[in-house]
Design a protein around this motif. Structure first.
Motif, PDB file in Angstrom:
ATOM      1  N   GLU A   1      16.993  17.737 -30.221  1.00  0.00           N
ATOM      2  CA  GLU A   1      17.131  16.370 -30.718  1.00  0.00           C
ATOM      3  C   GLU A   1      15.792  15.740 -31.078  1.00  0.00           C
ATOM      4  OE1 GLU A   1      19.267  12.129 -29.402  1.00  0.00           O
ATOM      5  OE2 GLU A   1      19.349  13.889 -28.078  1.00  0.00           O
ATOM      6  N   TYR A   2      14.751  15.979 -30.243  1.00  0.00           N
ATOM      7  CA  TYR A   2      13.479  15.266 -30.420  1.00  0.00           C
ATOM      8  C   TYR A   2      12.308  16.177 -30.783  1.00  0.00           C
ATOM      9  CZ  TYR A   2      15.928  11.391 -28.145  1.00  0.00           C
ATOM     10  OH  TYR A   2      16.820  10.406 -27.834  1.00  0.00           O
ATOM     11  N   GLY A   3      12.530  17.484 -30.789  1.00  0.00           N
ATOM     12  CA  GLY A   3      11.430  18.405 -31.013  1.00  0.00           C
ATOM     13  C   GLY A   3      10.800  18.822 -29.694  1.00  0.00           C
ATOM     14  N   ASP A   4      10.019  19.874 -29.756  1.00  0.00           N
ATOM     15  CA  ASP A   4       9.416  20.426 -28.544  1.00  0.00           C
ATOM     16  C   ASP A   4       8.116  19.696 -28.229  1.00  0.00           C
ATOM     17  OD1 ASP A   4       9.011  21.966 -26.345  1.00  0.00           O
ATOM     18  OD2 ASP A   4       8.434  23.780 -27.438  1.00  0.00           O
ATOM     19  N   ARG A   5       8.247  18.438 -27.805  1.00  0.00           N
ATOM     20  CA  ARG A   5       7.068  17.628 -27.505  1.00  0.00           C
ATOM     21  C   ARG A   5       6.550  17.961 -26.106  1.00  0.00           C
ATOM     22  NH1 ARG A   5       8.483  11.498 -29.229  1.00  0.00           N
ATOM     23  NH2 ARG A   5       6.325  11.218 -28.550  1.00  0.00           N
ATOM     24  N   PRO A   6       5.266  18.256 -25.957  1.00  0.00           N
ATOM     25  CA  PRO A   6       4.711  18.565 -24.633  1.00  0.00           C
ATOM     26  C   PRO A   6       4.825  17.356 -23.707  1.00  0.00           C
ATOM     27  CG  PRO A   6       3.213  19.224 -26.386  1.00  0.00           C
ATOM     28  CD  PRO A   6       4.270  18.384 -27.025  1.00  0.00           C
ATOM     29  N   VAL A   7       5.224  17.594 -22.470  1.00  0.00           N
ATOM     30  CA  VAL A   7       5.395  16.527 -21.486  1.00  0.00           C
ATOM     31  C   VAL A   7       4.580  16.876 -20.241  1.00  0.00           C
ATOM     32  CG1 VAL A   7       7.020  15.227 -20.064  1.00  0.00           C
ATOM     33  CG2 VAL A   7       7.710  16.030 -22.338  1.00  0.00           C
ATOM     34  N   THR A   8       3.831  15.917 -19.740  1.00  0.00           N
ATOM     35  CA  THR A   8       3.017  16.100 -18.543  1.00  0.00           C
ATOM     36  C   THR A   8       3.431  15.085 -17.482  1.00  0.00           C
ATOM     37  OG1 THR A   8       1.120  16.917 -19.802  1.00  0.00           O
ATOM     38  CG2 THR A   8       0.677  16.081 -17.590  1.00  0.00           C
ATOM     39  N   LEU A   9       3.674  15.571 -16.285  1.00  0.00           N
ATOM     40  CA  LEU A   9       3.916  14.708 -15.127  1.00  0.00           C
ATOM     41  C   LEU A   9       2.580  14.343 -14.514  1.00  0.00           C
ATOM     42  CD1 LEU A   9       6.058  13.549 -13.063  1.00  0.00           C
ATOM     43  CD2 LEU A   9       5.645  15.650 -11.750  1.00  0.00           C
ATOM     44  N   ALA A  10       2.345  13.058 -14.275  1.00  0.00           N
ATOM     45  CA  ALA A  10       1.104  12.590 -13.661  1.00  0.00           C
ATOM     46  C   ALA A  10       1.432  11.799 -12.405  1.00  0.00           C
ATOM     47  CB  ALA A  10       0.324  11.711 -14.644  1.00  0.00           C
ATOM     48  N   THR A  11       0.568  11.895 -11.418  1.00  0.00           N
ATOM     49  CA  THR A  11       0.788  11.097 -10.213  1.00  0.00           C
ATOM     50  C   THR A  11       0.842   9.614 -10.569  1.00  0.00           C
ATOM     51  OG1 THR A  11      -1.609  11.280  -9.840  1.00  0.00           O
ATOM     52  CG2 THR A  11      -0.165  12.698  -8.524  1.00  0.00           C
ATOM     53  N   VAL A  12      -0.085   9.178 -11.405  1.00  0.00           N
ATOM     54  CA  VAL A  12      -0.107   7.778 -11.829  1.00  0.00           C
ATOM     55  C   VAL A  12      -0.762   7.710 -13.199  1.00  0.00           C
ATOM     56  CG1 VAL A  12      -2.343   7.242 -10.767  1.00  0.00           C
ATOM     57  CG2 VAL A  12      -0.655   5.417 -11.063  1.00  0.00           C
ATOM     58  N   LEU A  13      -0.366   6.724 -13.987  1.00  0.00           N
ATOM     59  CA  LEU A  13      -0.908   6.508 -15.329  1.00  0.00           C
ATOM     60  C   LEU A  13      -1.664   5.181 -15.371  1.00  0.00           C
ATOM     61  CD1 LEU A  13       2.126   7.683 -17.504  1.00  0.00           C
ATOM     62  CD2 LEU A  13      -0.034   8.889 -17.113  1.00  0.00           C
ATOM     63  N   PRO A  14      -2.407   4.905 -16.447  1.00  0.00           N
ATOM     64  CA  PRO A  14      -3.158   3.650 -16.531  1.00  0.00           C
ATOM     65  C   PRO A  14      -2.268   2.438 -16.266  1.00  0.00           C
ATOM     66  CG  PRO A  14      -3.763   5.101 -18.330  1.00  0.00           C
ATOM     67  CD  PRO A  14      -2.622   5.758 -17.632  1.00  0.00           C
ATOM     68  N   MET A  15      -2.767   1.569 -15.385  1.00  0.00           N
ATOM     69  CA  MET A  15      -2.062   0.338 -15.017  1.00  0.00           C
ATOM     70  C   MET A  15      -0.669   0.630 -14.447  1.00  0.00           C
ATOM     71  SD  MET A  15      -3.330  -1.917 -18.280  1.00  0.00           S
ATOM     72  CE  MET A  15      -3.236  -0.475 -19.377  1.00  0.00           C
ATOM     73  N   ALA A  16      -0.500   1.848 -13.901  1.00  0.00           N
ATOM     74  CA  ALA A  16       0.758   2.289 -13.280  1.00  0.00           C
ATOM     75  C   ALA A  16       1.935   2.167 -14.236  1.00  0.00           C
ATOM     76  CB  ALA A  16       1.029   1.507 -11.994  1.00  0.00           C
ATOM     77  N   THR A  17       1.685   2.376 -15.518  1.00  0.00           N
ATOM     78  CA  THR A  17       2.769   2.319 -16.501  1.00  0.00           C
ATOM     79  C   THR A  17       3.683   3.529 -16.331  1.00  0.00           C
ATOM     80  OG1 THR A  17       3.209   2.006 -18.862  1.00  0.00           O
ATOM     81  CG2 THR A  17       1.531   3.605 -18.283  1.00  0.00           C
ATOM     82  N   PRO A  18       4.988   3.400 -16.622  1.00  0.00           N
ATOM     83  CA  PRO A  18       5.917   4.513 -16.403  1.00  0.00           C
ATOM     84  C   PRO A  18       5.719   5.690 -17.348  1.00  0.00           C
ATOM     85  CG  PRO A  18       7.103   2.418 -16.429  1.00  0.00           C
ATOM     86  CD  PRO A  18       5.714   2.146 -16.924  1.00  0.00           C
ATOM     87  N   ALA A  19       5.312   5.430 -18.594  1.00  0.00           N
ATOM     88  CA  ALA A  19       5.201   6.516 -19.571  1.00  0.00           C
ATOM     89  C   ALA A  19       4.295   6.084 -20.713  1.00  0.00           C
ATOM     90  CB  ALA A  19       6.573   6.897 -20.116  1.00  0.00           C
ATOM     91  N   ILE A  20       3.623   7.066 -21.314  1.00  0.00           N
ATOM     92  CA  ILE A  20       2.828   6.814 -22.509  1.00  0.00           C
ATOM     93  C   ILE A  20       3.058   7.957 -23.499  1.00  0.00           C
ATOM     94  CG2 ILE A  20       1.049   5.463 -21.339  1.00  0.00           C
ATOM     95  CD1 ILE A  20      -0.718   7.894 -21.281  1.00  0.00           C
ATOM     96  N   THR A  21       2.876   7.654 -24.775  1.00  0.00           N
ATOM     97  CA  THR A  21       2.920   8.682 -25.811  1.00  0.00           C
ATOM     98  C   THR A  21       1.564   8.724 -26.496  1.00  0.00           C
ATOM     99  OG1 THR A  21       3.693   7.178 -27.557  1.00  0.00           O
ATOM    100  CG2 THR A  21       5.373   8.264 -26.211  1.00  0.00           C
TER     101      THR A  21
END
Length: 301
Positions: free
Chosen positions: A68-88
């Motif tokens: 549906e969306y293509g084979d986009r690489p996904v990385t799990l992180a302990t925490v992201l900038p400003m504790a945001t849930p997700a970034i692209t």
């Protein structure tokens, strides 16, 4: 969970009221005590969410999402900038944050929704994620399950793309996050076991893979036998309850190297496995030890 505002109109039943009631029901929060249940690396998911400051692991989308969306690489992180849930990222890469400020009672549902929201967002765009996602897919529905290939980081520079002109807010968040990080090393003696140094003490923390009741009885049996430490100059400090699993914690001499605790932890893991396999009920000493352990546990949620 926040309080809902009551309608100013009472006793009025109409189509719009029914619609609002239906909407409220859809976003009702439900607490799931074991959000990572069924995942191959459940203890590692718990450790990355609750214990580890800076780490990452690649994730694999299900074939349906790839189609549906293509084979986009996904990385799990302990925490992201400003504790945001997700970034692209502009190149289409996605990062999902385990540790975040806003969450519902089902962490698995939160993470799955954050991933889906990121997939629906144009690369490089801001990902909008609802606080209460309601019913829908969970982690096993959006990811190919398997062991996590965890990379430990000494800082949060893995957020940034080399040579990219990053948002000043992200850089400021990076500086704050790096200033608060504490040294953490993943141990090989047992899965989901980590050494860390916090303030004037060092610790080993191990997310046990077993049912809470069985794990507690096992630790009680070892405590009654005087076998709950990792050796001389160590102390069993207590345990966390995290997402349906127990996490024993040991106080260690501050300056001993992390690798020096591999052998003591391996020896303890053997004692733990033997005690876990003992079918006999706890004796009087074991029951007393169990009461003492119950008074030294803290629930993480």
């Amino acid at each position: 969970m926040g309080k809902r505002r009551k309608s100013s109109r009472s006793g009025v039943a109409d189509a719009s009221g029914a619609g609002r009631a239906e909407k409220r029901q859809k976003i009702r929060d439900v607490f799931v005590p074991r959000p990572f249940e069924g995942l191959t690396d459940e203890p590692e998911w718990i450790a990355l969410r609750e214990l580890v400051p800076a780490a990452s692991a690649p994730l694999t989308l299900t074939p349906g999402l790839v189609e549906e969306y293509g084979d986009r690489p996904v990385t799990l992180a302990t925490v992201l900038p400003m504790a945001t849930p997700a970034i692209t990222k502009p190149d289409g890469r996605i990062m999902i944050g385990l540790q975040r400020h806003v969450q519902s009672g089902d962490v698995s549902r939160d993470l799955a929704e954050a991933l889906l929201c990121a997939l629906r967002t144009e690369p490089g765009g801001t990902v909008s994620v609802p606080a209460l996602p309601g019913e829908g897919p969970r982690l096993p529905d959006v990811l190919v399950d398997g062991p996590l290939d965890i990379t430990m980081h000494e800082g949060f520079e893995f957020w940034l793309d080399p040579g990219a002109d990053e948002d000043p807010n992200v850089k400021a968040s990076l500086e704050r996050a790096n200033a608060s990080i504490y040294p953490t090393v993943r141990l090989s003696a047992a899965p989901a076991a980590y050494w860390c140094r916090v303030s004037d003490k060092s610790h080993v923390r191990w997310v046990l893979p077993d049912d809470e009741d069985a794990a507690l009885d096992t630790l009680s049996r070892l405590s009654a036998a005087g076998e709950l430490t990792l050796g001389a100059e160590t102390k069993f400090a207590g345990m966390f309850r995290a997402h349906g699993r127990l996490v024993p914690v040991w106080d260690l001499p501050r300056d001993a190297a992390p690798e020096s605790w591999e052998a003591p932890l391996a020896d303890f893991a053997k004692r733990y496995a033997a005690a876990l396999a003992d079918p006999a009920p706890l004796d009087a000493a074991g029951r007393r030890a169990k009461q003492g352990l119950l008074g030294r546990q803290l629930t993480l949620r």
